[in-house]
Design an enzyme around this catalytic site. Structure first.
Site, PDB file in Angstrom:
ATOM      1  N   LYS A  22       6.832  14.245 -21.141  1.00 11.01           N
ATOM      2  CA  LYS A  22       6.900  13.567 -22.444  1.00 11.01           C
ATOM      3  C   LYS A  22       8.316  13.666 -23.018  1.00 11.01           C
ATOM      4  O   LYS A  22       8.886  12.665 -23.460  1.00 11.01           O
ATOM      5  CB  LYS A  22       5.913  14.216 -23.411  1.00 11.01           C
ATOM      6  CG  LYS A  22       6.107  13.795 -24.872  1.00 11.01           C
ATOM      7  CD  LYS A  22       5.094  14.408 -25.798  1.00 11.01           C
ATOM      8  CE  LYS A  22       5.483  15.745 -26.338  1.00 11.01           C
ATOM      9  NZ  LYS A  22       6.469  15.762 -27.442  1.00 11.01           N
ATOM     10  N   ASN A  23       8.882  14.867 -22.996  1.00  4.93           N
ATOM     11  CA  ASN A  23      10.167  15.057 -23.679  1.00  4.93           C
ATOM     12  C   ASN A  23      11.366  14.560 -22.892  1.00  4.93           C
ATOM     13  O   ASN A  23      12.504  14.681 -23.352  1.00  4.93           O
ATOM     14  CB  ASN A  23      10.332  16.528 -24.082  1.00  4.93           C
ATOM     15  CG  ASN A  23       9.360  16.898 -25.188  1.00  4.93           C
ATOM     16  OD1 ASN A  23       8.739  16.018 -25.799  1.00  4.93           O
ATOM     17  ND2 ASN A  23       9.188  18.185 -25.421  1.00  4.93           N
ATOM     18  N   CYS A 117       7.150  18.922 -40.282  1.00  8.68           N
ATOM     19  CA  CYS A 117       5.875  18.762 -39.584  1.00  8.68           C
ATOM     20  C   CYS A 117       5.187  20.127 -39.620  1.00  8.68           C
ATOM     21  O   CYS A 117       5.706  21.075 -40.211  1.00  8.68           O
ATOM     22  CB  CYS A 117       6.091  18.280 -38.155  1.00  8.68           C
ATOM     23  SG  CYS A 117       6.739  19.566 -37.094  1.00  8.68           S
ATOM     24  N   ARG A 122      12.234  21.068 -39.606  1.00 12.42           N
ATOM     25  CA  ARG A 122      12.784  20.148 -38.595  1.00 12.42           C
ATOM     26  C   ARG A 122      13.954  19.298 -39.142  1.00 12.42           C
ATOM     27  O   ARG A 122      13.896  18.088 -39.178  1.00 12.42           O
ATOM     28  CB  ARG A 122      11.686  19.237 -38.055  1.00 12.42           C
ATOM     29  CG  ARG A 122      10.422  19.917 -37.615  1.00 12.42           C
ATOM     30  CD  ARG A 122      10.534  20.777 -36.384  1.00 12.42           C
ATOM     31  NE  ARG A 122      10.880  20.062 -35.175  1.00 12.42           N
ATOM     32  CZ  ARG A 122       9.996  19.467 -34.379  1.00 12.42           C
ATOM     33  NH1 ARG A 122       8.735  19.473 -34.699  1.00 12.42           N
ATOM     34  NH2 ARG A 122      10.383  18.846 -33.291  1.00 12.42           N
ATOM     35  N   ASP A 306       7.643  25.778 -26.461  1.00 15.31           N
ATOM     36  CA  ASP A 306       6.473  24.908 -26.246  1.00 15.31           C
ATOM     37  C   ASP A 306       5.403  25.584 -25.388  1.00 15.31           C
ATOM     38  O   ASP A 306       4.328  25.022 -25.207  1.00 15.31           O
ATOM     39  CB  ASP A 306       6.890  23.592 -25.590  1.00 15.31           C
ATOM     40  CG  ASP A 306       7.705  22.746 -26.551  1.00 15.31           C
ATOM     41  OD1 ASP A 306       8.318  21.748 -26.092  1.00 15.31           O
ATOM     42  OD2 ASP A 306       7.759  23.085 -27.743  1.00 15.31           O
ATOM     43  N   ARG A 398      -1.117  13.358 -27.947  1.00 18.65           N
ATOM     44  CA  ARG A 398       0.303  13.017 -28.056  1.00 18.65           C
ATOM     45  C   ARG A 398       1.070  13.501 -26.833  1.00 18.65           C
ATOM     46  O   ARG A 398       2.089  12.938 -26.475  1.00 18.65           O
ATOM     47  CB  ARG A 398       0.893  13.682 -29.308  1.00 18.65           C
ATOM     48  CG  ARG A 398       0.362  13.130 -30.603  1.00 18.65           C
ATOM     49  CD  ARG A 398       1.193  13.613 -31.753  1.00 18.65           C
ATOM     50  NE  ARG A 398       2.611  13.412 -31.463  1.00 18.65           N
ATOM     51  CZ  ARG A 398       3.584  13.935 -32.202  1.00 18.65           C
ATOM     52  NH1 ARG A 398       3.297  14.684 -33.226  1.00 18.65           N
ATOM     53  NH2 ARG A 398       4.847  13.714 -31.905  1.00 18.65           N
TER      54      ARG A 398
HETATM   55  C1  EPZ Z   1      12.553  19.214 -29.000  1.00 20.66           C
HETATM   56  O1  EPZ Z   1      12.378  19.072 -30.379  1.00 20.66           O
HETATM   57  C2  EPZ Z   1      11.195  18.951 -28.378  1.00 20.66           C
HETATM   58  N1  EPZ Z   1      10.772  17.579 -28.672  1.00 20.66           N
HETATM   59  C3  EPZ Z   1      10.179  19.950 -28.934  1.00 20.66           C
HETATM   60  O2  EPZ Z   1       8.942  19.712 -28.276  1.00 20.66           O
HETATM   61  C4  EPZ Z   1      10.661  21.368 -28.604  1.00 20.66           C
HETATM   62  O3  EPZ Z   1       9.778  22.297 -29.166  1.00 20.66           O
HETATM   63  C5  EPZ Z   1      12.078  21.574 -29.171  1.00 20.66           C
HETATM   64  O4  EPZ Z   1      12.961  20.552 -28.672  1.00 20.66           O
HETATM   65  C6  EPZ Z   1      12.649  22.937 -28.789  1.00 20.66           C
HETATM   66  O5  EPZ Z   1      12.684  23.057 -27.386  1.00 20.66           O
HETATM   67  C7  EPZ Z   1      11.328  16.558 -27.954  1.00 20.66           C
HETATM   68  O6  EPZ Z   1      12.163  16.763 -27.076  1.00 20.66           O
HETATM   69  C8  EPZ Z   1      10.860  15.166 -28.287  1.00 20.66           C
HETATM   70  P1  EPZ Z   1      15.428  21.149 -31.742  1.00 20.66           P
HETATM   71  P2  EPZ Z   1      13.684  19.001 -31.339  1.00 20.66           P
HETATM   72  O7  EPZ Z   1      16.283  20.139 -32.446  1.00 20.66           O
HETATM   73  O8  EPZ Z   1      14.822  18.415 -30.613  1.00 20.66           O
HETATM   74  C9  EPZ Z   1      17.012  23.319 -35.614  1.00 20.66           C
HETATM   75  C10 EPZ Z   1       6.635  19.441 -28.109  1.00 20.66           C
HETATM   76  O9  EPZ Z   1       5.690  20.195 -28.371  1.00 20.66           O
HETATM   77  N2  EPZ Z   1      17.754  22.082 -35.928  1.00 20.66           N
HETATM   78  O10 EPZ Z   1      15.858  21.649 -30.391  1.00 20.66           O
HETATM   79  O11 EPZ Z   1      13.254  18.399 -32.633  1.00 20.66           O
HETATM   80  C11 EPZ Z   1      15.507  23.144 -35.729  1.00 20.66           C
HETATM   81  O12 EPZ Z   1      15.098  23.335 -37.063  1.00 20.66           O
HETATM   82  C12 EPZ Z   1       7.802  19.342 -29.064  1.00 20.66           C
HETATM   83  O13 EPZ Z   1       6.734  18.722 -27.072  1.00 20.66           O
HETATM   84  C13 EPZ Z   1      18.612  22.065 -37.025  1.00 20.66           C
HETATM   85  O14 EPZ Z   1      18.744  23.048 -37.760  1.00 20.66           O
HETATM   86  O15 EPZ Z   1      13.971  20.545 -31.584  1.00 20.66           O
HETATM   87  C14 EPZ Z   1      14.980  24.222 -34.821  1.00 20.66           C
HETATM   88  O16 EPZ Z   1      14.948  25.445 -35.521  1.00 20.66           O
HETATM   89  C15 EPZ Z   1       7.597  20.211 -30.293  1.00 20.66           C
HETATM   90  N3  EPZ Z   1      19.307  20.928 -37.306  1.00 20.66           N
HETATM   91  C16 EPZ Z   1      16.039  24.322 -33.718  1.00 20.66           C
HETATM   92  O17 EPZ Z   1      17.191  23.646 -34.225  1.00 20.66           O
HETATM   93  C17 EPZ Z   1      19.208  19.811 -36.525  1.00 20.66           C
HETATM   94  O18 EPZ Z   1      19.885  18.797 -36.803  1.00 20.66           O
HETATM   95  C18 EPZ Z   1      15.650  23.660 -32.421  1.00 20.66           C
HETATM   96  O19 EPZ Z   1      15.168  22.357 -32.723  1.00 20.66           O
HETATM   97  C19 EPZ Z   1      18.333  19.851 -35.407  1.00 20.66           C
HETATM   98  C20 EPZ Z   1      17.628  20.996 -35.124  1.00 20.66           C
END
Ligand code: EPZ
Length: 422
Positions: A22-23, A117, A122, A306, A398
């Site tokens: 998915k990701n 969410c 996020r 995850d 999803r």
């Molecule tokens: C991706 O989400 C995945 N989704 C998530 O999978 C996964 O849990 C996550 O990466 C971590 O591995 C997809 O790839 C579609 P992040 P993402 O930006 O990119 C902070 C699932 O279950 N952050 O890596 O949204 C954020 O708050 C889903 O398949 C900022 O502060 O996660 C978090 O604490 C859930 N500012 C950390 O970084 C930003 O601009 C990591 O989030 C962006 C992120």
């Protein structure tokens, strides 16, 4: 509302084939917008998030068609709208991924600001700062991100935090920028590498994907391509944990063992016997109860967040006590109160959950709250005595393709009741 009903107590046994990730497929479908011709993507899982992404691209004017085995063709040449509206973004935060390609290829984008969410606030500040560093003018107004740019120009971007979609957005944008872009403190997840490989097959010039420093030499244009998406490491890990929890033997096929080192190491610690081949992983528990393990989530190659909920469920019925520390998201223990309804002994303090294994769980009605939490509740239902009914399984749809069918093939007594799958 659809629910899943499980009559627990069966040791799973057999093979399960793994779907496309998915990701990886979500950023890859969106990256096709960068091409000056159609792209064809195969090994696409049939998931609600894929359907949502196709609807999003279709609303922009891209032409989409679905071939046999969910092979999707995206032709961006008819694109005429550059928005990702709130009604879609609120159902799938990954819609933010259209920002980079739209700004880079079309010089404009309006994307509804994703709200928080269930698992956390996020934020997307790092996506926006990175685009500004590449020369885009970015404003947040009336709940929308509005971006404008002439041709982007290469820059050195140091990410404050490792962010997967943040890295992906900037990687996509940089492919068409003038000059060189260096992304420091980049995410190293396999899905980022898969996106980079897809972009390279379109003619992008990228090096360092999979390390914490990615270098992109901008090119004038990208062509359409054909690409097959990598297997889903989280789906793989989920079925392996199901095998470990039920004391059974599960073999995942069409998967990539090298993407699961941290997870396989922890499964080995539970006492599972693991064997691997090029594209398969077998876990054999030989009827034993798993031992508890301590987990601390981290960006790849660390233990994936995850997979945290699934291991919380495993620790619930394991021998001993395990400490789970969630370092990525601020609220990713929503599954705990539902597991407690089944009899789990878990206490949460801030980012840490202490899980004391109990000899057995008892079936009860429970409710899914987010994608991976819903998977952990199904896993708990597989071992709980009696009937467990998991409500709000749209969360599951999803990210897991035909989960009941795959678990039934492994011997689980599981069925969907209420509305059909999405
Ligand atoms: C991706 O989400 C995945 N989704 C998530 O999978 C996964 O849990 C996550 O990466 C971590 O591995 C997809 O790839 C579609 P992040 P993402 O930006 O990119 C902070 C699932 O279950 N952050 O890596 O949204 C954020 O708050 C889903 O398949 C900022 O502060 O996660 C978090 O604490 C859930 N500012 C950390 O970084 C930003 O601009 C990591 O989030 C962006 C992120």
């Amino acid at each position: 509302m659809a629910r899943i009903q499980i009559n627990g107590g069966v040791a799973l046994e057999g093979d399960v084939w793994i779907s496309g990730a998915k990701n990886a497929v979500l950023p890859i479908l969106v990256a096709s917008l960068l091409g000056d011709g159609p792209s064809r993507v195969s090994n696409v899982p049939h998931l609600q998030d894929v359907t949502t992404t196709m609807e999003l691209l279709g609303r922009m004017g891209a032409k989409l068609s679905v071939g046999d085995h969910m092979r999707i063709e995206i032709d961006p040449r008819s694109l005429e709208h550059f928005e990702a509206p709130y009604d879609l973004v609120k159902t799938m935060r990954a819609s933010i991924l259209v920002l980079g390609p739209l700004v880079a290829r079309y010089g404009r984008a309006q994307v509804s600001l994703p709200g928080g969410c269930a698992i956390g606030s996020r934020p997307v500040d790092l996506h926006l700062h990175g685009l500004q560093a590449l020369g885009a003018r970015v404003e947040v107004r009336n709940g929308n991100i509005e971006a404008r740019a002439g041709r982007l120009r290469g820059a050195r971007i140091i990410m404050d935090t490792v962010t997967v979609t943040g890295t992906e957005n900037l990687l996509m944008a940089a492919t068409l920028a003038r000059g060189t872009t260096i992304i420091e403190n980049a995410a190293q997840e396999p899905e980022v590498v898969d996106l980079a490989d897809f972009l390279t097959s379109m003619g992008a010039q990228i090096s360092g994907a999979g390390t914490n420093t990615i270098t992109i030499e901008g090119v004038e244009n990208l062509r359409g391509t054909d690409y097959s998406v990598l297997p889903d490491r989280i789906e793989t890990g989920t079925y392996l944990v199901a095998g470990a929890m039920t004391g059974g033997r599960v073999r995942c096929t069409r998967t990539r063992p090298s993407h699961l080192d941290a997870v396989l190491n922890k499964l080995d610690e539970t006492g599972a016997e693991i064997s691997t081949g090029d594209d398969w992983i077998e876990l054999d528990m030989k009827g034993r109860r798993p031992r508890s393990v301590d987990i601390t989530t981290a960006p790849f190659p660390g233990f994936p967040t995850d997979m945290q909920a699934q291991f919380t469920a495993l620790n619930s019925i394991a021998e001993g006590a395990g400490v789970i520390t969630e370092t990525i998201f601020e609220n990713r223990f929503m599954h705990v109160q539902e597991l407690q309804r089944l009899g789990a002994d878990i206490s949460v303090k801030g980012k840490t959950a202490i899980v004391r294994g109990v000899p057995k769980l008892n079936g009860a009605p429970i409710m899914a709250t987010d994608l991976r939490a819903s998977a952990s509740l199904v896993l708990a239902g597989l071992v709980a005595e009696g009937v467990t009914t998991v409500d709000r399984v749209y969360h599951l749809d999803r990210g897991y393709e035909i989960m009941e069918e795959k678990l039934s093939a492994l011997g689980a007594r599981i069925k969907r009741i209420g509305a059909a799958a999405g």
